[in-house]
Design an enzyme around this catalytic site. Sequence first.
Site, PDB file in Angstrom:
ATOM      1  N   HIS A   1      16.341  10.020   6.024  1.00 20.58           N
ATOM      2  CA  HIS A   1      16.470  10.066   7.477  1.00 20.58           C
ATOM      3  C   HIS A   1      15.947  11.394   7.985  1.00 20.58           C
ATOM      4  CE1 HIS A   1      19.871   6.830   7.901  1.00 20.58           C
ATOM      5  NE2 HIS A   1      18.783   6.383   7.296  1.00 20.58           N
TER       6      HIS A   1
ATOM      7  N   TYR B   1      24.941   8.043  16.910  1.00 24.42           N
ATOM      8  CA  TYR B   1      26.238   8.591  17.307  1.00 24.42           C
ATOM      9  C   TYR B   1      26.411   8.318  18.796  1.00 24.42           C
ATOM     10  CZ  TYR B   1      26.608  11.175  12.891  1.00 24.42           C
ATOM     11  OH  TYR B   1      26.705  11.515  11.568  1.00 24.42           O
TER      12      TYR B   1
ATOM     13  N   PRO C   1      35.108  13.096   9.687  1.00 18.91           N
ATOM     14  CA  PRO C   1      33.838  12.532   9.192  1.00 18.91           C
ATOM     15  C   PRO C   1      32.663  12.729  10.137  1.00 18.91           C
ATOM     16  CG  PRO C   1      35.315  10.785   9.929  1.00 18.91           C
ATOM     17  CD  PRO C   1      36.113  12.054   9.965  1.00 18.91           C
TER      18      PRO C   1
ATOM     19  N   LYS D   1      30.219  15.927   6.562  1.00 24.14           N
ATOM     20  CA  LYS D   1      30.294  17.160   5.786  1.00 24.14           C
ATOM     21  C   LYS D   1      31.189  17.068   4.545  1.00 24.14           C
ATOM     22  CE  LYS D   1      27.414  19.373   8.139  1.00 24.14           C
ATOM     23  NZ  LYS D   1      26.105  19.490   7.516  1.00 24.14           N
TER      24      LYS D   1
ATOM     25  N   TYR E   1      23.636  19.989  10.907  1.00 30.13           N
ATOM     26  CA  TYR E   1      23.708  18.640  10.348  1.00 30.13           C
ATOM     27  C   TYR E   1      23.062  18.566   8.968  1.00 30.13           C
ATOM     28  CZ  TYR E   1      23.871  13.516  10.477  1.00 30.13           C
ATOM     29  OH  TYR E   1      24.135  12.196  10.216  1.00 30.13           O
TER      30      TYR E   1
END
Length: 394
Positions: free
Chosen positions: A72, A201, A293, A297, A385
């Site tokens: 990704h 998200y 979550p 991480k 991220y």
Amino acid sequence: MRTQVAIIGAGPAGLLLGQLLHKAGVDAVIVERQSAEHVLSRIRAGILEQVTADLLDEAGVGERMHHEGLVHNGFDLLWHNQRNRIDLQRLTGGRKVICYGQTEMTRDLMEARQAAGLRSFYSASEVAVHDFDTARPSVSFVHEGARHTLECDFIAGCDGFHGVCRASAPRAAMREFERVYPFGWLGLLSDTPPVHHELIYINSPRGFALCSQRSLTRSRYYVQVPLTEKVENWSDQRFWDELRARLDEPAREQLVTGPSLEKSIAPLRSFVTEPLRFGRMFLAGDAGHIVPPTGAKGLNLAASDVKYLSGAFIEYYSERSEAGLDSYSARCLKRIWRGERFSWWFTQLMHEFPEQGEIHARFQEAELEYLLHSEAGQRTIAENYVGLPLDFGA
């Protein structure tokens, strides 16, 4: 029995530690209170930072990840019914993440350990750690009706939040930091194609949602629910209807529904134990810290713990140096708190907090407005991220 390192817990942290030690010629025995089948049945996260992917390669178990994992280069953030792509690769100088289920990573490590004929005790009961504040620690447990004592040089506590290792550490020698969030994630796993090729998200007036995946044919979806909610109140149809209500129109049109393979509610918690070393016992992964979550991480912080800990053990046996052991806790905690901060911040940014009133919603709106219209703001999200490189400095 005798070994150099006794590893308590056969989740990904314990198995990865065992594999890295085996590759370096350090003997380790794993003791796990659950069955191997139960360990493999756990449904967990699936986004690997580059550090974690590199560790799997180092451990010699990365082949299937590279073959089946999905690279990704970014993810979408849905707000006010509009998608905003966070271009990880462009914003971080080429870094990206790999979508590969934690269950698959665990399977790869478990099979490698079995193929090497390394000692593991599953379904162990009455597990206890002893004398870790001396030079002769040991682990006792019952396996297949027989009581065993495992003498060792070190104990690695990779047995999670509810495990025996953290519970056995002296209360006076530790500090614990915790925040429990007033909601959880209701997750559904289904053998359906993902709604999008990357994660979405979602910040919606109905609450947070996440469109995730495990493969090109298996999807994982989440919706924010109150902690008082019960899984049995959610039929598959109710879940799909609620998810649709939080999506934008293009995602609604692309969504393929189907029967759930698994459905559960995960509470959200921020938790850190300091220190992570107690004499000759070391905590790693969920035994020492838990993150929400949001931002994926948890597994990656566990992997970096294991990298530092395996390096410290290998240094001890190859060079008779305790420098890595002495710096283990400080190195890990520096990285852990960075991960905790990002997960806390991203959770605050994306979820509904009705109990905090209208002012929180206005703060959230102002921050999203800035982040999504600022190159610097998006880079902040992207850099956190994809994760930071490991720091082996002082």
